[in-house]
Every structure is written in structure tokens, then in C-alpha cells.
Design a protein around this motif. Sequence first.
Motif, PDB file in Angstrom:
ATOM      1  N   THR A  46       6.661  -0.873  10.747  1.00 55.79           N
ATOM      2  CA  THR A  46       8.079  -0.823  10.373  1.00 55.79           C
ATOM      3  C   THR A  46       8.937  -0.482  11.586  1.00 55.79           C
ATOM      4  OG1 THR A  46       7.546  -0.204   8.103  1.00 55.79           O
ATOM      5  CG2 THR A  46       9.765   0.309   8.855  1.00 55.79           C
ATOM      6  N   SER A  64      12.287   0.689   5.085  1.00 54.17           N
ATOM      7  CA  SER A  64      10.956   0.156   4.836  1.00 54.17           C
ATOM      8  C   SER A  64      10.919  -0.418   3.427  1.00 54.17           C
ATOM      9  CB  SER A  64       9.915   1.274   4.956  1.00 54.17           C
ATOM     10  OG  SER A  64       8.651   0.762   4.576  1.00 54.17           O
ATOM     11  N   ASP A  84       6.708  -5.810   2.753  1.00 57.22           N
ATOM     12  CA  ASP A  84       5.638  -4.812   2.835  1.00 57.22           C
ATOM     13  C   ASP A  84       4.841  -4.961   1.543  1.00 57.22           C
ATOM     14  OD1 ASP A  84       3.942  -2.661   2.718  1.00 57.22           O
ATOM     15  OD2 ASP A  84       5.412  -1.216   3.502  1.00 57.22           O
ATOM     16  N   GLU A 112       4.316  -6.895   6.564  1.00 58.57           N
ATOM     17  CA  GLU A 112       3.369  -5.777   6.674  1.00 58.57           C
ATOM     18  C   GLU A 112       2.342  -5.905   5.557  1.00 58.57           C
ATOM     19  OE1 GLU A 112       5.034  -1.820   7.330  1.00 58.57           O
ATOM     20  OE2 GLU A 112       6.962  -2.725   7.796  1.00 58.57           O
TER      21      GLU A 112
HETATM   22 MG   LIG Z   1       5.769   0.207   7.219  1.00 60.43          MG
END
Ligand SMILES: [Mg+2]
Length: 149
Positions: A46, A64, A84, A112
Motif C-alpha cells: 500500500t 488502503s 486489495d 494487492e
Molecule cells: Mg496493503
Amino acid sequence: MNNVVREEHVVLPDELATQALASRLAAELRAPATVYLMGDLGVGKTTFTRYFLRARGITGPVKSPTYTLLEPYELDDGMVYHFDLYRINDPWELELAGFAELFDEVSLRLVEWPERGADWLPPADLELRFSGAESAREVALRWFERVAP
Ligand SMILES: [Mg+2]
Ligand SMILES: Nc1ncnc2c1ncn2[C@@H]1O[C@H](COP(=O)(O)OP(=O)(O)OP(=O)(O)O)[C@@H](O)[C@H]1O
């Protein structure tokens, strides 16, 4: 997996080094591109993305997407999507969320925990594999051959 066309290894002794790499890649990457950000919890995925978006001109907060799965950013030259996927249990959840159509767009996607998206994600054009802890972070980069959709 597509063929690797270039590999690089970068040592990240501090956040300034992470910022320098993120700025370089922000200048280098052109949409459409999918970037896989890999490595353990807290390794710097991040943080890298935050500097990447800053270098692209995003001035507001970069949160995030831990709970939202996705944070979109609108830039003059197109969308950047920051995913993410840590919290998904099944890649099918991404289909249900309607994310599939985002990959038809000419956009940049930074992902991510791409492992959790399995076959649902487009293949990576660039993979960043972060490792290390405390003051000894590093990242292995691999660029992949782009295959026509
Ligand atoms: Mg992260
Ligand atoms: N060289 C470095 N590069 C990046 N971050 C660093 C570095 N050294 C220390 N840090 C710190 O490490 C932490 C990285 O956290 P970050 O949220 O970016 O990790 P993450 O990989 O996204 O984790 P998660 O998988 O939980 O999303 C931050 O607190 C950051 O300040």
C-alpha cells in the motif's frame, strides 16, 4: 503464465527508496496495465501504491482498500484501480461485485494479494514481489510479455 521479458531487483532501505521506485514506475507504466503487488502483510504494498498515485498527481487521501476491496482514482489520462483482495474467500465474489467489466477498460490496475483473485484477474504485465522487514526491504520486479486479448 506469460513470458518474462525483463527482471530487476531493487533494495528499499527506507521509504524514500520506495517512493523513488514508485515514481519511476508511475512515469513508465501506460494503460492498460495490470500490476501484481505481492508479499506478506505490512511489507509495503500500500505504501508503494500511495507513492505511485502521488506521482501520478493524486493529492487527496489514498486509503488502503482492505475492506472496500477497491479504491478507484480518476486521472486526466484514465482510471487507476487499487485492489486489495486479502479479504475475499472466493474469486467469484469479485464477479458478483461487478469488477469484471473494469478489466475491459483501458486503465491501470494495482492489485494487492492477487493470489486471492486466482484466474479471475487479467494476467500481470508487471509483478512486484516485496520481501524483508524493518530496515531491510527489497523488491523483485518481473515484466511479462503482453499477450493480445
Ligand atoms: Mg496493503
Ligand atoms: N522501505 C520501506 N518501504 C515501504 N514501507 C516501509 C519501508 N520501511 C518501513 N515501511 C513501513 O512499513 C509499513 C508498510 O505497510 P503497508 O500498509 O504498505 O503494507 P502492505 O504490504 O500494504 O500490507 P497489507 O498486506 O496488510 O495490505 C508502513 O508502515 C511503512 O511506513
